[in-house]
Design a protein around this motif. Structure first.
Motif, PDB file in Angstrom:
ATOM      1  N   ILE A  32       0.843  -1.201   0.000  1.00 34.52           N
ATOM      2  CA  ILE A  32       0.000   0.000   0.000  1.00 34.52           C
ATOM      3  C   ILE A  32       0.879   1.251   0.000  1.00 34.52           C
ATOM      4  N   TYR A  33       1.951   1.238   0.765  1.00 34.75           N
ATOM      5  CA  TYR A  33       2.884   2.375   0.791  1.00 34.75           C
ATOM      6  C   TYR A  33       3.418   2.645  -0.619  1.00 34.75           C
ATOM      7  N   GLU A  34       3.839   1.586  -1.305  1.00 34.05           N
ATOM      8  CA  GLU A  34       4.359   1.747  -2.665  1.00 34.05           C
ATOM      9  C   GLU A  34       3.279   2.253  -3.618  1.00 34.05           C
ATOM     10  N   MET A  35       2.057   1.743  -3.473  1.00 37.05           N
ATOM     11  CA  MET A  35       0.964   2.180  -4.335  1.00 37.05           C
ATOM     12  C   MET A  35       0.654   3.659  -4.131  1.00 37.05           C
ATOM     13  N   ALA A  36       0.698   4.099  -2.893  1.00 31.94           N
ATOM     14  CA  ALA A  36       0.335   5.480  -2.567  1.00 31.94           C
ATOM     15  C   ALA A  36       1.442   6.476  -2.875  1.00 31.94           C
ATOM     16  N   THR A  37       2.698   6.027  -2.831  1.00 32.18           N
ATOM     17  CA  THR A  37       3.816   6.971  -2.998  1.00 32.18           C
ATOM     18  C   THR A  37       4.617   6.770  -4.273  1.00 32.18           C
ATOM     19  N   GLY A  38       4.550   5.587  -4.857  1.00 31.52           N
ATOM     20  CA  GLY A  38       5.394   5.287  -6.008  1.00 31.52           C
ATOM     21  C   GLY A  38       6.830   4.994  -5.607  1.00 31.52           C
ATOM     22  N   ARG A  39       7.071   4.801  -4.312  1.00 28.75           N
ATOM     23  CA  ARG A  39       8.414   4.513  -3.788  1.00 28.75           C
ATOM     24  C   ARG A  39       8.385   3.284  -2.899  1.00 28.75           C
ATOM     25  N   LYS A  40       9.514   2.607  -2.828  1.00 29.90           N
ATOM     26  CA  LYS A  40       9.633   1.472  -1.917  1.00 29.90           C
ATOM     27  C   LYS A  40       9.723   1.985  -0.484  1.00 29.90           C
ATOM     28  N   ALA A  41       9.130   1.252   0.420  1.00 29.90           N
ATOM     29  CA  ALA A  41       9.174   1.639   1.830  1.00 29.90           C
ATOM     30  C   ALA A  41      10.568   1.417   2.415  1.00 29.90           C
ATOM     31  N   PHE A  42      11.223   0.343   1.978  1.00 32.76           N
ATOM     32  CA  PHE A  42      12.536  -0.007   2.513  1.00 32.76           C
ATOM     33  C   PHE A  42      13.488  -0.303   1.359  1.00 32.76           C
ATOM     34  N   ASP A 148       6.268  14.745 -16.768  1.00 37.15           N
ATOM     35  CA  ASP A 148       7.287  13.836 -16.255  1.00 37.15           C
ATOM     36  C   ASP A 148       6.710  12.659 -15.476  1.00 37.15           C
ATOM     37  N   THR A 149       5.506  12.225 -15.807  1.00 33.72           N
ATOM     38  CA  THR A 149       4.890  11.095 -15.124  1.00 33.72           C
ATOM     39  C   THR A 149       5.556   9.802 -15.586  1.00 33.72           C
ATOM     40  N   PHE A 150       5.894   8.938 -14.633  1.00 32.82           N
ATOM     41  CA  PHE A 150       6.627   7.719 -14.969  1.00 32.82           C
ATOM     42  C   PHE A 150       5.777   6.462 -14.915  1.00 32.82           C
ATOM     43  N   SER A 151       4.700   6.452 -14.181  1.00 35.07           N
ATOM     44  CA  SER A 151       3.887   5.242 -14.115  1.00 35.07           C
ATOM     45  C   SER A 151       2.417   5.630 -14.192  1.00 35.07           C
ATOM     46  N   SER A 152       1.602   4.684 -14.642  1.00 35.19           N
ATOM     47  CA  SER A 152       0.185   5.006 -14.781  1.00 35.19           C
ATOM     48  C   SER A 152      -0.450   5.273 -13.424  1.00 35.19           C
ATOM     49  N   LEU A 153      -0.038   4.546 -12.371  1.00 31.09           N
ATOM     50  CA  LEU A 153      -0.598   4.808 -11.045  1.00 31.09           C
ATOM     51  C   LEU A 153      -0.238   6.209 -10.585  1.00 31.09           C
ATOM     52  N   GLU A 154       1.018   6.588 -10.799  1.00 27.82           N
ATOM     53  CA  GLU A 154       1.431   7.934 -10.411  1.00 27.82           C
ATOM     54  C   GLU A 154       0.649   8.964 -11.225  1.00 27.82           C
ATOM     55  N   ALA A 155       0.413   8.681 -12.515  1.00 25.00           N
ATOM     56  CA  ALA A 155      -0.353   9.608 -13.351  1.00 25.00           C
ATOM     57  C   ALA A 155      -1.761   9.760 -12.806  1.00 25.00           C
TER      58      ALA A 155
END
Length: 185
Positions: A32-42, A148-155
């Motif tokens: 969920i963290y990755e989905m919400a931020t587009g970044r790995k938690a760890f 500069d959007t990199f992923s569809s989720l981030e978009a």
């Protein structure tokens, strides 16, 4: 020997302790963290540094990465990512209830936003640098993109964070309710 994908393993698994449904809840919190931020938690340069981060590091609140995120989502994620299993949600049912509550609140926010927008009215800029494109662009069903959007989720998140969160929560809550997430109750 450690079995599993390192970045999603709960601290107790890394310490060789017994895993249970709360370990799966930790892993879901990472997702969920990755989905919400587009970044790995760890993240780390090596396996050892990733393990050290999981055992000692608390990822930054999602609101610092995606400022329009619901504060309640950050609280849910932080509870999922608690280092001690007894401090996490104790069942998928508890987590499902929290995600459904957030999804319902975000749905109400979406409905309110649609009521506020009158036909023919332009959308407000949601973030600096937002670009408007032609509705005829087949890849952009909502009429908004960011260069500069990199992923569809981030978009999706960038043009409508509330709507994106609603889709994420609805999917996760539905999967949990259907028993597709380990630790059913």
């Amino acid at each position: 020997m450690i079995l599993g994908t390192l970045e999603y393993m709960a601290p107790e698994q890394l310490e060789g302790k017994e895993a249970d449904a709360r370990s799966d809840i930790f892993a879901l919190g990472v997702v969920i963290y990755e989905m919400a931020t587009g970044r790995k938690a760890f993240e780390g340069e090596s396996k050892a540094s990733v393990i050290a981060k999981i055992l000692t590091f608390q990822p930054p609140p999602i609101g610092t990465i995606q400022p329009l995120s619901p504060p309640k989502l950050d609280a849910v994620i932080q509870t999922c990512l608690a280092k001690k299993p007894e401090e996490r949600w104790q069942s998928a049912a508890e987590l499902t209830s929290q995600l459904q509550g957030i999804a319902e609140a975000n749905l109400e926010t979406l409905k309110a936003q649609k009521r506020e927008k009158e036909p023919g009215q332009k959308r407000k800029e949601l973030y600096p640098g937002q670009a408007r494109v032609s509705r005829r662009d087949p890849g952009d069903t909502e009429g908004l993109i960011k260069a500069d959007t990199f992923s569809s989720l981030e978009a999706q998140f960038r043009w409508n964070p509330v709507g994106c969160h609603h889709r994420i929560f609805s999917s996760l809550a539905g999967a949990a309710a259907a028993g597709k997430i380990a630790g059913k109750t």
